[in-house]
Write a protein that holds these residues in place. Structure first.
Motif, short mmCIF file in Angstrom:
data_model
loop_
_atom_site.label_atom_id
_atom_site.label_comp_id
_atom_site.label_asym_id
_atom_site.label_seq_id
_atom_site.Cartn_x
_atom_site.Cartn_y
_atom_site.Cartn_z
N ILE A 183 -2.40 -9.93 -7.90
CA ILE A 183 -2.78 -9.27 -6.66
C ILE A 183 -2.99 -10.34 -5.59
N PRO A 228 0.81 -1.22 0.00
CA PRO A 228 0.00 0.00 0.00
C PRO A 228 0.84 1.27 0.00
N THR A 282 3.83 5.65 -5.03
CA THR A 282 3.75 4.20 -5.18
C THR A 282 2.94 3.82 -6.41
N PHE A 283 1.83 4.53 -6.64
CA PHE A 283 1.02 4.25 -7.84
C PHE A 283 1.85 4.49 -9.09
N TYR A 340 -6.62 -3.08 0.44
CA TYR A 340 -6.19 -1.74 0.01
C TYR A 340 -6.28 -1.56 -1.51
N TYR A 341 -5.95 -2.58 -2.27
CA TYR A 341 -5.92 -2.46 -3.73
C TYR A 341 -7.20 -2.95 -4.41
N ASP A 342 -8.26 -3.21 -3.66
CA ASP A 342 -9.53 -3.65 -4.26
C ASP A 342 -10.06 -2.63 -5.27
N LEU A 390 1.12 -7.21 -6.31
CA LEU A 390 0.53 -6.19 -5.44
C LEU A 390 0.11 -6.89 -4.16
N MET A 429 -8.36 -0.35 -6.93
CA MET A 429 -7.50 -0.29 -8.10
C MET A 429 -7.77 -1.48 -9.02
N GLU A 430 -8.00 -2.63 -8.43
CA GLU A 430 -8.33 -3.81 -9.23
C GLU A 430 -9.63 -3.57 -10.00
N LEU A 463 4.27 1.65 -9.56
CA LEU A 463 3.54 0.48 -10.05
C LEU A 463 3.27 0.59 -11.54
N ASN A 468 -2.11 -6.85 -1.32
CA ASN A 468 -3.41 -6.23 -1.07
C ASN A 468 -3.79 -6.35 0.41
#
Length: 193
Positions: A166, A106, A111-112, A139-141, A133, A143-144, A115, A135
């Protein structure tokens, strides 16, 4: 394997992220892997470094010279090797060159950006390194979901999901990175245009 970890430098984040990333670093280190990171001593960069250090790994920090001069962020003092660069762009390039694989924990805007740079470079065939990633706590839900929406709207090709994975489960992520599966693809298979 040298694992490059990209993640938050902020010290204002919830402890659940810090604990998860410290544990992650220690587990990878115990399996013989080393850390390449942005040399930050706080946030999830610091957590990754502490975890890898606890597991007795070699730690390489890469940081722009101006961070030290302007005290932009605290430097992790226990790096085994500290490499200074002139610019942020050189910092990322050095970390990318030293890495055998990438973990994105995260983080925020920086960071984005890291990535999407390694994803773009992989899409363009500039490397074939694994990208994971981590997750933590979902945290990355979002973004997914965004990436799925981009695929649904034909801005991104479905095959691009081959570029990364992920993980919410640490052991599954370890297995993925240690398998180091190389997927053969052409740039045309992954990129519209």
């Amino acid at each position: 394997m040298n694992i490059c970890v990209f993640g938050a430098a902020s010290s204002e984040i919830d402890e659940k992220y810090v604990t998860a990333v410290e544990t992650m670093g220690e587990e990878f280190a115990k399996r013989g892997h080393n850390l390449v990171f942005g040399a930050g001593g706080q946030g999830l960069m610091g957590a990754a470094a502490r975890g890898f250090k606890n597991g007795k790994a070699h730690i390489t920090g890469v940081i722009p010279e101006f961070f030290k001069e302007a005290e932009v962020e605290a430097i992790y003092e226990e790096c085994d090797e500290l490499i200074y660069t002139d610019t942020m762009r050189e910092r990322k390039a050095k970390m990318e060159d030293l890495a055998d694989a990438f973990i994105i924990v995260p983080g925020g805007i920086g960071t984005f950006e890291e990535l999407f740079e390694v994803l773009t470079l992989k899409q363009l065939g500039r490397h074939k390194k694994s990208i994971a990633l981590y997750n933590v706590d979902g945290y990355y839900d979002s973004m997914e979901s965004m990436l799925e929406h981009s695929i649904d709207e034909h801005f991104v090709r479905e095959n691009c999901k081959m570029l990364y994975s992920i993980f919410s489960d640490l052991q599954s992520m370890i297995d993925y990175l240690e398998a180091d599966i190389q997927i053969d693809f052409t740039v045309k298979q992954l990129k519209n245009g």
